[in-house]
Scaffold this active site. Structure first.
Site, PDB file in Angstrom:
ATOM      1  N   HIS A 102      -6.959 -21.762   4.314  1.00 36.06           N
ATOM      2  CA  HIS A 102      -7.904 -22.714   3.719  1.00 36.06           C
ATOM      3  C   HIS A 102      -7.770 -22.824   2.207  1.00 36.06           C
ATOM      4  CE1 HIS A 102     -11.603 -24.941   3.245  1.00 36.06           C
ATOM      5  NE2 HIS A 102     -12.138 -23.990   2.486  1.00 36.06           N
TER       6      HIS A 102
ATOM      7  N   ALA B 131     -10.515 -31.649  -9.744  1.00 33.69           N
ATOM      8  CA  ALA B 131     -10.223 -30.998 -11.029  1.00 33.69           C
ATOM      9  C   ALA B 131      -9.449 -31.931 -11.954  1.00 33.69           C
ATOM     10  CB  ALA B 131      -9.425 -29.718 -10.787  1.00 33.69           C
TER      11      ALA B 131
ATOM     12  N   GLY C 246     -17.792 -28.493   1.709  1.00 34.18           N
ATOM     13  CA  GLY C 246     -18.715 -27.615   0.986  1.00 34.18           C
ATOM     14  C   GLY C 246     -19.181 -28.341  -0.262  1.00 34.18           C
ATOM     15  N   GLY C 247     -20.095 -27.727  -0.990  1.00 35.24           N
ATOM     16  CA  GLY C 247     -20.627 -28.383  -2.172  1.00 35.24           C
ATOM     17  C   GLY C 247     -20.251 -27.632  -3.433  1.00 35.24           C
TER      18      GLY C 247
ATOM     19  N   TRP D  34     -11.369 -34.029   1.043  1.00 37.33           N
ATOM     20  CA  TRP D  34     -11.690 -33.449   2.353  1.00 37.33           C
ATOM     21  C   TRP D  34     -12.816 -32.412   2.264  1.00 37.33           C
ATOM     22  CZ3 TRP D  34      -7.115 -32.290   6.166  1.00 37.33           C
ATOM     23  CH2 TRP D  34      -6.332 -33.436   6.320  1.00 37.33           C
TER      24      TRP D  34
ATOM     25  N   ARG E 225     -12.622 -15.739  -2.198  1.00 38.34           N
ATOM     26  CA  ARG E 225     -13.505 -16.668  -2.921  1.00 38.34           C
ATOM     27  C   ARG E 225     -14.852 -16.825  -2.218  1.00 38.34           C
ATOM     28  NH1 ARG E 225     -14.566 -21.846  -2.040  1.00 38.34           N
ATOM     29  NH2 ARG E 225     -12.755 -22.268  -0.720  1.00 38.34           N
TER      30      ARG E 225
ATOM     31  N   GLU F  29     -24.718 -20.692   2.070  1.00 41.40           N
ATOM     32  CA  GLU F  29     -23.414 -20.443   2.695  1.00 41.40           C
ATOM     33  C   GLU F  29     -23.124 -18.947   2.632  1.00 41.40           C
ATOM     34  OE1 GLU F  29     -20.361 -23.093   1.238  1.00 41.40           O
ATOM     35  OE2 GLU F  29     -21.616 -24.842   1.547  1.00 41.40           O
TER      36      GLU F  29
ATOM     37  N   ARG G 233     -16.565 -14.759   3.732  1.00 40.49           N
ATOM     38  CA  ARG G 233     -15.587 -15.377   4.622  1.00 40.49           C
ATOM     39  C   ARG G 233     -14.511 -14.424   5.164  1.00 40.49           C
ATOM     40  NH1 ARG G 233     -14.349 -21.025   1.838  1.00 40.49           N
ATOM     41  NH2 ARG G 233     -16.454 -21.627   2.457  1.00 40.49           N
TER      42      ARG G 233
ATOM     43  N   HIS H 110     -10.222 -19.715   6.508  1.00 40.87           N
ATOM     44  CA  HIS H 110     -11.581 -20.153   6.834  1.00 40.87           C
ATOM     45  C   HIS H 110     -11.870 -19.766   8.274  1.00 40.87           C
ATOM     46  CE1 HIS H 110     -15.144 -22.599   7.332  1.00 40.87           C
ATOM     47  NE2 HIS H 110     -15.153 -22.817   6.028  1.00 40.87           N
TER      48      HIS H 110
HETATM   49  C1  SIN Z   1     -16.857 -25.109   3.847  1.00 37.29           C
HETATM   50  O1  SIN Z   1     -17.522 -26.111   3.736  1.00 37.29           O
HETATM   51  O2  SIN Z   1     -17.057 -24.244   4.701  1.00 37.29           O
HETATM   52  C2  SIN Z   1     -15.726 -24.905   2.891  1.00 37.29           C
HETATM   53  C3  SIN Z   1     -16.224 -24.953   1.526  1.00 37.29           C
HETATM   54  C4  SIN Z   1     -15.458 -24.038   0.655  1.00 37.29           C
HETATM   55  O3  SIN Z   1     -14.257 -23.866   0.877  1.00 37.29           O
HETATM   56  O4  SIN Z   1     -16.061 -23.418  -0.232  1.00 37.29           O
END
Ligand code: SIN
Length: 481
Positions: free
Chosen positions: A325, A13, A46-47, A43, A360, A112, A268, A228
């Site tokens: 997370h 960001a 995810g995308g 780190w 989220r 996802e 999640r 997470h």
């Molecule tokens: C993940 O890759 O599971 C985490 C990605 C995210 O936090 O959206």
């Protein structure tokens, strides 16, 4: 130092906001405390979630985002994200980021949890954060309008007549630098490393939230912390994230007897709670990811981490458990990243515009960094000139580093399942941000998304659409449309 805009934090960001502000003609100072490899964005496995598929649309992305947010997302902010995310992907491509392509050369779209269609773009598979931040930091380093102040930690914001006019930073040698600007953008990341078990780098302890709160800016929704579901549970690398994208490719979650117990691609909060439930059923109970059918070449850093831990995903079941997370709450902002304090902006995980609500949606966080990073960078570049040219009041900001006991107490008392008694105990914690989190979690007397209270086990419709606004020592609910 003098410039137009100061950006604090050089994750996704911050880098993007700095590049956008510079593109708008502003002279930018980018204050970076940690090396790139220690930022949460670096780190990120995810995308970026974006409605790019023919079968997708921003309206569908919005419906999934709001469903995951459990009735607490700010609809206007979520709509902006879903409408502008595809454009951010295109802009990143123009800046040199190469996203993964499928066999026909189209952007490859991953699936996802909580997404009703494939919509997540990656760069280098699970190395997405690394690839994007490397590219953006290389751009920032050669941009003549951006001056990078490396190894410098922001210690305080500077105020003049109720306006933020810059930041005081301390360099690694102890030297203090005072930066005067028209607009200050905090992009300091979240606070999930305040919890003992976390997927985050150690520095993500809410430093920006502490700075902003002590300068008088509002915070919001601190009770909403995402756990997470699948962090590695192994002494060799405990808490290492195993990306949800791997479940999108067919990885299964099983208990000790090899039985599935949850829809692996549910949002999640639901998956993390189901795992917690299995683990609480018996002190020895474990939960495992079955990766035996997965092509691990798409997940290079997961494969490497498992190897380092002596685990073979082609043969072994991988022990996992939830870990803190992502902080949905943060510095309260409008849709251009403006905080309640004049001259101050916040973007990325340290900000809270309310879009994520109580939970989220996966990969909406990098999307948020770019969509709202662009908006905040442009708005900061357009901020009114300073009337006062120098000086300003610098409030005392407490040390942003939590003692280890605070991290243990947050995990124990503000973890996946909370009670009023545990939260009350946290109100006496020596670390101010822990007390504020506890106060917000106590004030939300219901269970919703990532905020689960065993003494209030159901959502209360009275809280629908309500955000927890924290102003100084006061906490109150506010509806954000
Ligand atoms: C993940 O890759 O599971 C985490 C990605 C995210 O936090 O959206």
């Amino acid at each position: 130092m003098r410039a137009d805009v100061a950006v604090v934090g050089a994750g996704a960001a911050g880098l993007y906001a700095a590049l956008v502000a510079a593109r708008e003609g502003a002279r930018v100072v980018l204050v970076s405390r940690s090396p790139l490899a220690e930022t949460a964005s670096y780190w990120a496995q995810g995308g970026i979630a974006a409605a790019l598929a023919l079968s997708d649309s921003p309206a569908r992305h919005l419906a999934d985002t709001l469903a995951a947010g459990r009735g607490a997302s700010r609809p206007s902010a979520a709509r902006v994200l879903c409408e502008e995310s595809a454009e951010s992907v295109r802009d990143l491509e123009s800046l040199g980021v190469h996203f993964d392509a499928d066999r026909r050369g189209q952007l490859a779209l991953g699936l996802e949890g909580g997404h009703s269609v494939r919509r997540v773009v990656h760069a280098g598979g699970s190395a997405t954060g690394r690839r994007i931040t490397r590219e953006l930091s290389a751009r920032a380093a050669v941009d003549e309008r951006i001056e990078v102040l490396e190894g410098a930690a922001a210690r305080s914001l500077q105020l003049t007549d109720g306006r933020c006019v810059g930041v005081v930073a301390e360099r690694s040698g102890g030297q203090t630098v005072s930066i005067h600007v028209r607009a200050t953008v905090l992009a300091t990341g979240g606070a999930a490393a305040l919890w003992e078990r976390t997927t985050n780098p150690p520095g993500t302890v809410g430093a920006g939230l502490t700075l902003a709160q002590h300068a008088g800016a509002d915070l919001a929704d601190l009770e909403f912390v995402q756990f997470h579901p699948t962090a590695l549970r192994h002494p060799a690398n405990d808490g290492f994230l195993i990306t949800e994208a791997i479940r999108g490719e067919g990885a299964l979650l099983v208990d000790d007897s090899g039985e599935r117990f949850v829809d692996e691609l549910a949002p999640r909060d639901q998956v993390a709670l189901a795992i917690e439930h299995v683990m609480r059923s018996d002190t020895d109970a474990g939960v495992f990811l079955d990766l035996r059918r997965i092509d691990m070449t798409h997940f290079p850093n997961v494969a490497a981490a498992l190897k380092r831990a002596g685990l073979d995903p082609g043969r072994d079941l991988i022990p996992v458990a939830p870990a803190a997370h992502y902080t949905m709450g943060g510095i309260a902002t409008d849709l251009d990243g403006r905080a309640s304090l004049d001259g101050l902006f916040a973007v990325g995980e340290c900000a809270c515009n309310g879009m994520h609500g109580a939970n989220r949606l996966a990969s909406n966080s990098l999307a948020e960094c770019f969509v709202f990073g662009r908006r905040a960078g442009a708005a900061a570049a357009a901020a009114a000139p300073l009337e006062a040219t120098i000086g300003g009041f610098v409030p005392d900001t407490p040390d942003p580093v939590p003692p280890p006991a605070t991290r243990a107490a947050l995990w124990r008392n503000a973890g996946l399942v909370r009670t009023a008694d545990g939260l009350r105990e946290l109100l006496d914690d020596p670390f101010p941000l822990a007390r504020t989190i506890a106060a917000a979690a106590l004030a939300r007397e219901e269970s919703r998304g990532a905020h689960q209270r065993s003494d209030r086990p159901a959502p209360d419709p009275a809280y629908d659409g309500q955000h927890m606004l924290i102003r100084g020592g006061e906490i109150r609910l506010e509806r954000w449309d």
